[in-house]
Every structure is written in C-alpha cells, then in structure tokens.
Design a protein around this motif. Structure first.
Motif, PDB file in Angstrom:
ATOM      1  N   PRO A 162       0.823  -1.262   0.103  1.00  0.00           N
ATOM      2  CA  PRO A 162      -0.047  -0.026  -0.238  1.00  0.00           C
ATOM      3  C   PRO A 162       0.816   1.327   0.189  1.00  0.00           C
ATOM      4  O   PRO A 162       1.858   1.358   0.740  1.00  0.00           O
ATOM      5  CB  PRO A 162      -0.855   0.162   1.332  1.00  0.00           C
ATOM      6  CG  PRO A 162      -0.005  -1.120   2.137  1.00  0.00           C
ATOM      7  CD  PRO A 162       0.683  -1.904   1.154  1.00  0.00           C
ATOM      8  N   HIS A 167      -2.282   3.812   5.009  1.00  0.00           N
ATOM      9  CA  HIS A 167      -2.166   2.200   5.092  1.00  0.00           C
ATOM     10  C   HIS A 167      -0.970   1.726   4.905  1.00  0.00           C
ATOM     11  O   HIS A 167      -0.441   0.479   5.610  1.00  0.00           O
ATOM     12  CB  HIS A 167      -2.943   1.681   3.726  1.00  0.00           C
ATOM     13  CG  HIS A 167      -4.298   2.116   3.518  1.00  0.00           C
ATOM     14  ND1 HIS A 167      -4.545   3.170   2.656  1.00  0.00           N
ATOM     15  CD2 HIS A 167      -5.507   1.610   4.152  1.00  0.00           C
ATOM     16  CE1 HIS A 167      -5.914   3.263   3.047  1.00  0.00           C
ATOM     17  NE2 HIS A 167      -6.421   2.425   3.771  1.00  0.00           N
ATOM     18  N   GLU A 235     -10.539   5.250   2.842  1.00  0.00           N
ATOM     19  CA  GLU A 235      -9.323   4.788   3.281  1.00  0.00           C
ATOM     20  C   GLU A 235      -9.778   3.265   4.330  1.00  0.00           C
ATOM     21  O   GLU A 235      -9.018   2.453   4.288  1.00  0.00           O
ATOM     22  CB  GLU A 235      -8.498   5.728   3.965  1.00  0.00           C
ATOM     23  CG  GLU A 235      -7.648   6.603   2.829  1.00  0.00           C
ATOM     24  CD  GLU A 235      -6.935   7.684   3.558  1.00  0.00           C
ATOM     25  OE1 GLU A 235      -6.806   7.669   4.824  1.00  0.00           O
ATOM     26  OE2 GLU A 235      -6.198   8.336   2.887  1.00  0.00           O
ATOM     27  N   GLU A 238     -10.730   0.529   2.159  1.00  0.00           N
ATOM     28  CA  GLU A 238      -9.466  -0.073   1.602  1.00  0.00           C
ATOM     29  C   GLU A 238      -8.654  -0.856   2.743  1.00  0.00           C
ATOM     30  O   GLU A 238      -8.294  -1.755   2.519  1.00  0.00           O
ATOM     31  CB  GLU A 238      -8.365   1.067   1.476  1.00  0.00           C
ATOM     32  CG  GLU A 238      -8.937   2.049   0.037  1.00  0.00           C
ATOM     33  CD  GLU A 238      -7.935   2.952  -0.390  1.00  0.00           C
ATOM     34  OE1 GLU A 238      -6.852   2.805  -0.895  1.00  0.00           O
ATOM     35  OE2 GLU A 238      -7.942   3.993  -0.083  1.00  0.00           O
ATOM     36  N   ALA A 239      -8.827  -0.268   4.008  1.00  0.00           N
ATOM     37  CA  ALA A 239      -8.214  -1.001   5.103  1.00  0.00           C
ATOM     38  C   ALA A 239      -8.933  -2.164   5.407  1.00  0.00           C
ATOM     39  O   ALA A 239      -8.199  -3.622   5.693  1.00  0.00           O
ATOM     40  CB  ALA A 239      -8.240  -0.199   6.415  1.00  0.00           C
TER      41      ALA A 239
END
Length: 406
Positions: A162, A167, A235, A238-239
C-alpha cells in the motif's frame, strides 16, 4: 492482506540488480514523486513503461529523464505529440486504453499503480492476474472492487504494497504473526481545511478554501475529499480489504499535525505507530525498497520542535461522509462502487460551483438511498457489474444535480 512472504525470502535480489519498474499514472502527484525517487537513485531502477492520461509533453520528458523503454498516453489525440517528443530517443510509444492495459502487463518486478479514478482498475487488475508485485495508489481498485480485486490477488499470488501514507503506516507496524492479538488499527486524518469550521461556515465554503489542505499537496479531487473526510471513509474501506480484521476494528482519529500516520493496538496494551513528515516520498520509497529501506530527501522529524501532537474524535455531524462510507462498506462492493462514483460527480459539481460544500455528502446520501430502493445495489460479482453500478450511480447523481438546479 496479500501474502508478503515471497519477496521477503529473497531479499538479495533487490540488492544486486536494479528493480524493473513500470509506473501507471506517471504525471500525477504519486507518479511524479515516484519519478523523483527514481531519478535520485538511477542505479536502483530499470524503467520499463510510463503512462499518463493526456500530458504527452510531461510524459515524454519523464521517459527521457529516467530512460524508460516505453511510454503510453491514454488520450489518443495526444499520440502525435508524444511520438514527436520521443523521436530519436529510442523510446517506443503508444496511445489509448488498450495500450495502457498492455503497458500494465509488461514483465516487471513491480508496478506502481497510480492512475487516478476508475480508469486505473482494469489495467491494475490485469497486472494482479499476472502475479505482479503492485505498489497500490489507486483507491478505486479497493473501494469499487475490493472483494473482486483481493480475490484475484489471492488466486495469482500477487503482492500488494500500500502506497497511501495511512495504509503504508499500518503495513509497517502490522505484525502478521500476531493478528489474533490485534485489537484495532487506527488511520489518522488531518481534519482538512475545515476541521474547526462551524456548519454555517462550511455551508458557504468555497472551492478555493476547500482546496487549501493544511499539510499535503494533492490533486483537486482528493483535496476536496479530504475536506469532507470522504477520503478517510474510502481509506477505511481500503483497510477493510487490505488487513484481515473485522470492520469494528477499524478506527479513525483526527490528528492535525499529520505526523502519526497510522497505529495498531495489541492485546498487551502496546500501540505501534509510524511517524514521519507529510511527504509521499516516504511511503513510496518504503514500497520501492521493500523489504529494505532507501534514502529519501523527506524532512526529518524534530519532535522537540513540534512539541505537541494532538488527537480528536471525528465529528459525525459536520463530517457525515465517514458514516456514509462505513455504511457502504457494510453493504458491500456495489454500494462502495456507487459511493465512489457519486462522490466523483458531486466533487466536480462543487468545484464548478453547481453545488454547495455540505451538499456533497447530502446529495451522495440521496443517490445511495434511491439506488438502494430501486435494487441497483445488488451485489456486484464481476468487473462488468461494478462498471454497471458505476454508470448507474453517475446517472442518478446527475439527475439529483438537475433537480437541485431547478
């Protein structure tokens, strides 16, 4: 998180031979920061391909500067400009979406995936399916198609590193051998330019004010997303795909100094954090050199000079985008894809002064409510489904904007 053991078991390769590298989105902020590191360390990298959207002149200059083999511009109308600028250099060139896809699957050690927007999804996914190591900076791959993307990662054995500072920070302090002992991970947010604004002040905020991020220099859309905190919502999504934790283990803290980028809390009470100056060359270099380190010109932290680091809980009333993102994450891929598409439309409308700042999140919520009621957010099982949801969300978004205008 993707399996990272393959490169760790052969650390000598990167030390003895240049890293064969391609950069998708070489003219954007991540791409130019990557190129800066490459130019500073010419012996460490061998550049296969660079791509850009429309800026043929900048692409050609970058390709010449780092000695790339191949350059591709997405805009077919810019091909002649690119070809002329590269005449006599020995650097081959091409144009169009298919040429971008071909550049993505050229044999390399690592691909930097930094194309902004949904246009980066298909070429990055093509590289993943070849088992390539990806330095991932394209949010849409995980926000719009996270389940599909990570399924392809697992099937091919690709490695995802990432690039996003938050990240990447978590990646650096995430103990794979102690996953069961992790209680939560925390992504930090600067709070953007409107962190201390009242709702009334935010209601009349201008695009110029929203673009003035206090700590980072970024593109227009991500700057506005930072101001609404939608970027932090993305985000979190995404995490959720990058790290094998439950959704309720993913947290956000507002940290105005942007020095602590991410933290992981363990069952023994330890909190491991990554700190650094707000400079994207730090997380990019971590990916490029991984599992080692490389020098960057990033400013070194002087904690005594900083003196104070502060943290606060995000305000859900002034920043409802976080709530919308968490709801989309819970609903699944289709809802996340619709959220991203609607946000892109609303940010553009705000920048064009067709929508007020608070109207961004308000209108996105109406779009998602309409699509949920109509059944348009049934689970997406393929990239074709994702793109269909994306198109539907854009259509409904434009309808909502038309309603507001009239």
């Amino acid at each position: 998180m993707a399996d990272t053991r393959s490169r760790q078991t052969d650390p000598g390769r990167a030390a003895t031979a240049p890293l064969r590298l391609s950069i998708l989105g070489a003219s954007g902020s991540i791409g130019t920061s990557t190129l800066d590191l490459v130019a500073r360390n010419p012996d460490r990298f061998d550049i296969s391909a660079l791509t850009a959207n429309t800026n043929a002149e900048a692409l050609a200059a970058a390709a010449i500067r780092v000695g790339a083999d191949h350059a591709v511009v997405a805009d077919e109308g810019a091909y002649e400009s690119l070809k002329g600028a590269l005449a006599g250099t020995g650097i081959s060139c091409a144009a169009g979406a298919s040429a971008i896809a071909e550049a993505a699957v050229r044999p390399v050690d690592m691909l930097v995936a930094a194309i902004v927007g949904a246009a980066g999804l298909a070429p990055t996914l093509a590289a993943v399916r070849q088992g390539t190591t990806i330095a991932l900076a394209n949010k849409e791959c995980l926000v719009c198609a996270g389940d599909l993307f990570m399924s392809a990662v697992r099937a091919s054995g690709a490695t995802i590193l990432p690039v996003d500072s938050e990240h990447n920070a978590v990646f650096q302090v995430f103990e794979q051998g102690n996953i069961e002992q992790i209680e939560c991970l925390t992504l930090t947010a600067s709070g953007g330019p409107f962190r201390t604004y009242t709702l009334d002040e935010m209601r009349v905020a201008t695009p110029e004010a929203a673009l003035k991020h206090p700590n980072w220099s970024m593109g227009a859309r991500i700057s506005i997303d930072s101001a609404t905190m939608m970027n932090k919502g993305f985000e979190i999504i995404e995490a959720h795909h990058l790290f094998p934790l439950r959704q309720d283990q993913l947290e956000v803290l507002v940290h105005p100094q942007s020095v602590v980028h991410g933290m992981v809390q363990y069952s023994d009470g330890s909190v491991l954090a990554q700190l650094g100056a707000p400079d994207m060359r730090t997380p990019i270099s971590h990916c490029l050199a991984w599992p080692r380190r490389m020098h960057t010109p990033a400013q070194r932290l002087d904690l005594a000079a900083l003196a104070t680091l502060t943290f606060e809980t995000p305000d859900p009333v002034r920043f409802p985008a976080l709530r919308l993102a968490r709801a989309a994450m819970t609903s699944g891929t289709a809802a996340s894809a619709a959220l991203n598409a609607a946000d892109e439309v609303m940010v553009k409308a705000f920048l064009e002064r067709k929508l007020g700042f608070l109207g961004i999140a308000e209108t996105i919520e109406r779009v998602l409510e309409r699509m949920t009621a109509s059944g348009d957010l049934n689970e997406a099982r393929s990239i074709v489904d994702v793109m269909a949801v994306d198109a539907a969300a854009r259509r409904v978004s434009l309808e909502e904007l038309s309603r507001i205008a009239h």
